[in-house]
Design a protein around this motif. Structure first.
Motif, PDB file in Angstrom:
ATOM      1  N   ASP A 229       0.834  -1.203   0.000  1.00 22.76           N
ATOM      2  CA  ASP A 229       0.000   0.000   0.000  1.00 22.76           C
ATOM      3  C   ASP A 229       0.869   1.252   0.000  1.00 22.76           C
ATOM      4  O   ASP A 229       0.493   2.284   0.555  1.00 22.76           O
ATOM      5  CB  ASP A 229      -0.971   0.004   1.184  1.00 22.76           C
ATOM      6  CG  ASP A 229      -0.265  -0.023   2.514  1.00 22.76           C
ATOM      7  OD1 ASP A 229      -0.931   0.119   3.533  1.00 22.76           O
ATOM      8  OD2 ASP A 229       0.966  -0.184   2.534  1.00 22.76           O
ATOM      9  N   SER A 230       2.043   1.135  -0.618  1.00 26.00           N
ATOM     10  CA  SER A 230       2.950   2.281  -0.765  1.00 26.00           C
ATOM     11  C   SER A 230       3.391   2.865   0.555  1.00 26.00           C
ATOM     12  O   SER A 230       3.529   4.076   0.678  1.00 26.00           O
ATOM     13  CB  SER A 230       2.289   3.432  -1.549  1.00 26.00           C
ATOM     14  OG  SER A 230       2.117   3.109  -2.870  1.00 26.00           O
ATOM     15  N   THR A 231       3.561   2.039   1.574  1.00 26.61           N
ATOM     16  CA  THR A 231       4.084   2.591   2.821  1.00 26.61           C
ATOM     17  C   THR A 231       5.406   1.927   3.147  1.00 26.61           C
ATOM     18  O   THR A 231       5.679   0.807   2.727  1.00 26.61           O
ATOM     19  CB  THR A 231       3.159   2.332   4.021  1.00 26.61           C
ATOM     20  OG1 THR A 231       2.976   0.923   4.124  1.00 26.61           O
ATOM     21  CG2 THR A 231       1.830   2.993   3.873  1.00 26.61           C
ATOM     22  N   VAL A 232       6.193   2.649   3.914  1.00 29.26           N
ATOM     23  CA  VAL A 232       7.399   2.039   4.464  1.00 29.26           C
ATOM     24  C   VAL A 232       7.306   2.259   5.967  1.00 29.26           C
ATOM     25  O   VAL A 232       6.858   3.303   6.424  1.00 29.26           O
ATOM     26  CB  VAL A 232       8.661   2.691   3.862  1.00 29.26           C
ATOM     27  CG1 VAL A 232       8.768   4.135   4.234  1.00 29.26           C
ATOM     28  CG2 VAL A 232       9.888   1.950   4.272  1.00 29.26           C
ATOM     29  N   ALA A 233       7.652   1.249   6.738  1.00 33.13           N
ATOM     30  CA  ALA A 233       7.472   1.369   8.181  1.00 33.13           C
ATOM     31  C   ALA A 233       8.723   0.886   8.880  1.00 33.13           C
ATOM     32  O   ALA A 233       9.432   0.018   8.381  1.00 33.13           O
ATOM     33  CB  ALA A 233       6.279   0.535   8.633  1.00 33.13           C
ATOM     34  N   SER A 244       6.702   3.426  13.224  1.00 34.64           N
ATOM     35  CA  SER A 244       6.533   4.692  12.500  1.00 34.64           C
ATOM     36  C   SER A 244       6.398   4.328  11.046  1.00 34.64           C
ATOM     37  O   SER A 244       7.207   3.594  10.507  1.00 34.64           O
ATOM     38  CB  SER A 244       7.759   5.565  12.657  1.00 34.64           C
ATOM     39  OG  SER A 244       8.525   5.114  13.715  1.00 34.64           O
ATOM     40  N   SER A 245       5.392   4.861  10.407  1.00 31.68           N
ATOM     41  CA  SER A 245       5.281   4.521   9.004  1.00 31.68           C
ATOM     42  C   SER A 245       5.074   5.767   8.184  1.00 31.68           C
ATOM     43  O   SER A 245       4.642   6.794   8.682  1.00 31.68           O
ATOM     44  CB  SER A 245       4.140   3.536   8.778  1.00 31.68           C
ATOM     45  OG  SER A 245       2.921   4.189   8.865  1.00 31.68           O
ATOM     46  N   LEU A 246       5.444   5.665   6.942  1.00 34.73           N
ATOM     47  CA  LEU A 246       5.301   6.794   6.044  1.00 34.73           C
ATOM     48  C   LEU A 246       4.530   6.324   4.837  1.00 34.73           C
ATOM     49  O   LEU A 246       4.915   5.357   4.195  1.00 34.73           O
ATOM     50  CB  LEU A 246       6.691   7.275   5.621  1.00 34.73           C
ATOM     51  CG  LEU A 246       6.700   8.368   4.582  1.00 34.73           C
ATOM     52  CD1 LEU A 246       6.191   9.642   5.198  1.00 34.73           C
ATOM     53  CD2 LEU A 246       8.104   8.579   4.064  1.00 34.73           C
ATOM     54  N   SER A 247       3.441   7.028   4.538  1.00 28.33           N
ATOM     55  CA  SER A 247       2.729   6.686   3.313  1.00 28.33           C
ATOM     56  C   SER A 247       3.400   7.459   2.217  1.00 28.33           C
ATOM     57  O   SER A 247       3.406   8.676   2.229  1.00 28.33           O
ATOM     58  CB  SER A 247       1.280   7.135   3.428  1.00 28.33           C
ATOM     59  OG  SER A 247       0.762   6.707   4.647  1.00 28.33           O
ATOM     60  N   SER A 248       3.983   6.765   1.261  1.00 28.34           N
ATOM     61  CA  SER A 248       4.737   7.498   0.263  1.00 28.34           C
ATOM     62  C   SER A 248       3.840   7.846  -0.903  1.00 28.34           C
ATOM     63  O   SER A 248       2.752   7.316  -1.063  1.00 28.34           O
ATOM     64  CB  SER A 248       5.918   6.668  -0.212  1.00 28.34           C
ATOM     65  OG  SER A 248       5.451   5.602  -0.970  1.00 28.34           O
ATOM     66  N   GLU A 249       4.341   8.738  -1.741  1.00 28.09           N
ATOM     67  CA  GLU A 249       3.533   9.162  -2.864  1.00 28.09           C
ATOM     68  C   GLU A 249       3.883   8.401  -4.123  1.00 28.09           C
ATOM     69  O   GLU A 249       3.477   8.761  -5.201  1.00 28.09           O
ATOM     70  CB  GLU A 249       3.782  10.644  -3.117  1.00 28.09           C
ATOM     71  CG  GLU A 249       3.300  11.478  -1.975  1.00 28.09           C
ATOM     72  CD  GLU A 249       3.389  12.941  -2.296  1.00 28.09           C
ATOM     73  OE1 GLU A 249       2.855  13.722  -1.509  1.00 28.09           O
ATOM     74  OE2 GLU A 249       3.983  13.289  -3.328  1.00 28.09           O
TER      75      GLU A 249
END
Lengths: 376, 148
Positions: A229-233, A244-249
């Motif tokens: 789902d385009s995230t990196v955690a 901590s996760s980041l939803s990337s674009e």
């Protein structure tokens, strides 16, 4: 950055030997090709043909020089250039393989919802495997060992990333406590990511897609994973449930690797590697930058005729004649491996992709080329 | 000799139900997710306070429950069409990342059931939300397990 195109077929998996002069890769078929570096050229020195299904994972053990490619027909061959058959007792495809840091055992993730940990039993002179089944509910896509040789992180299609204990009492002594836990019987789940462990907002959060890539940091205290789902955690062991996760674009990232204790490089369907920086004190992941900045081609003037032609064909009268991607890789990047420096201070890393090409990236020159890139 | 016993009922059996390894989602619906407050949103629209209305309708998304989803979707469409085209960009900027993702989900839900003129407004919103959230927000709409 050196781009080398090996073949036209996608490279499904690759692995380097210890001194980085040879690379083993699978060109999306049943063989494993081993190439040796001669200056700037690569020559094929071996072709290993003993598999009867597509090879899905390769891992070259740096010291003992044996290499188990895993593939779709359930066996696994370790080669010191002689094949040894290891029976995994799985009834679906083997998906990924990884030697433990001490090279006395290796783990295979498979589509039959389990991980096989294989070790060599001296008295019978063959490889034995033990299974980790619970609570995995779908295909295991990626594996990474913790430096203490006992803990194993697995990302799977049931949207979770977990840390298991793969302690085999026959081949090693009891490990000391780590930040992930102190009691580690075989198969114990020490950490599991997922919607329950994250205070997500509006129903989002780590755990919304297949986990494609996992990576422990050099010390083993941090675990990073990328998901569909385009995230990196990133999770830090010890402090419970701080993910901590980041939803990337960007499009989903398929592979990730730590290059220092705080920075990671990830790459995927967008065909270029990106840098992420993790701030341990704030517990946040931020996007560090794209690592593939093409040189600006000179803009030549465009004639009126070309303008109308463009309007006709593409509905815009823009000047770019470049239709394709501007990155080095022309198709998704499927695997990243650290070449030099290890995961604590990586100086070179290499990516292979579906375009059959391999690119080696030099961290120093990237840092100087992209001015606001900071690798902490 | 084999004979056809004339019963084809076996063709209607769902064999996947009997597979013991079938993947069942961890269900956690039935929470008190009531959906955005209709009265509040309506009043905000009438007052012309459209930014507040957008924030209000994005609060408390009903997840996975059937009837409330449709009501929430209809409400969302009302709010989105009430905006003027020039204000759309500002409104999208005011949302945080999760808000943009949620907005994308509603936009795609709205695409599924087009009513007259809804698609045009939704497309304008889509363009602005795309520049804010990037392709990643669309990927999250596609992979989300909890539908709004």
């Amino acid at each position: 950055m050196a781009y080398h195109s090996f073949l036209l077929e996608p490279i499904s998996c690759h692995s380097w030997n210890k001194d980085r002069t040879q690379i083993a890769l699978c060109p999306n078929n049943h063989d494993v090709h081993i190439y040796k570096k001669d200056g700037t050229k690569w020559t094929k020195i071996h072709e290993l043909k003993e598999h009867n299904g597509q090879v899905t994972g390769i891992d070259w053990a740096p010291d003992s020089n044996s290499m188990p490619p895993s593939h779709l027909s359930r066996y696994r061959l370790g080669e010191v250039w002689k094949p040894t058959l290891v029976i995994l007792r799985i009834n679906r495809a083997a998906r990924c393989v990884s030697w433990s840091p001490k090279e006395n055992k290796f783990a295979v993730g498979s589509g039959s919802r389990l991980i096989s940990i294989c070790y060599f039993e001296q008295e019978n002179d063959w490889w034995v495997c033990k299974h980790i089944k619970k609570p995995i509910r779908s295909t295991v896509l990626s594996l990474d060992w913790h430096p203490n040789n006992v803990l194993l992180a697995a990302g799977s299609c049931d949207f979770k990333c977990r840390v298991f204990s793969a302690y085999i009492k026959e081949v090693e002594e009891k490990p000391g406590p780590t930040v992930w836990g102190s009691k580690m019987p075989f198969g114990e789940v020490l950490f599991e990511s997922g919607p329950s462990g994250v205070s997500g907002g509006a129903g989002e959060g780590a755990g919304g897609g297949w986990v494609h890539g996992v990576c422990f940091s050099h010390s083993g205290n941090r675990l990073a994973w990328t998901s569909h789902d385009s995230t990196v955690a990133i999770a830090e062991g010890g402090k419970t449930s701080t993910i901590s996760s980041l939803s990337s674009e960007t499009l989903p990232l398929l592979c990730v690797s730590f290059i220092t204790e705080n920075s990671l490089v990830a790459a995927g369907h967008d065909c270029y590697p990106v840098l992420f920086v993790y701030d341990g004190t704030k517990g946040s992941v931020t996007f560090g930058g794209k690592l593939d900045v093409p040189k600006q081609t000179s803009q030549r003037g465009i004639s009126a005729r070309e303008r109308f032609q463009n309007l006709d064909r593409r509905a815009t009268s823009s000047e770019t004649t470049e239709q394709g991607l501007e990155s080095l890789h022309k198709n998704s990047i499927s695997q990243i491996s650290v070449l030099e420096g290890g995961k604590s201070k990586c100086s070179t890393f290499c990516t292979t992709g579906m375009d059959g090409g391999m690119v080696t990236w030099d961290v120093k020159s990237l840092e100087s080329a992209l001015k606001d890139l900071k690798i902490v | 000799m084999s004979k056809n016993n004339d019963s084809n009922q076996f063709r209607k059996v769902d064999v996947d139900e009997y597979d013991e390894n079938k993947f069942v989602d961890d269900e956690d619906n039935g929470e008190s997710q009531v959906g955005p407050d209709e009265a509040e949103v309506d009043s905000l629209i009438r007052q012309g306070n459209l930014m507040e209305a957008l924030q209000a309708v994005l609060k408390n998304p009903p997840i996975n429950t059937k009837n409330q989803n449709d009501r929430a979707e209809a409400l969302m469409l009302k709010v989105l069409s009430a905006f003027k085209s020039s204000d759309i960009e500002k409104a999208v900027q005011s949302l945080d990342k999760n808000g943009v993702d949620l907005l994308m989900k509603y936009i795609y839900k709205g695409f599924e059931k087009p009513s007259e003129n809804s698609s045009a407004t939704l497309l304008q919103w889509h363009e602005k939300a795309l520049s804010a959230g990037g392709v990643g927000s669309i990927v999250r709409v596609l992979t989300a397990r909890k539908t709004v």
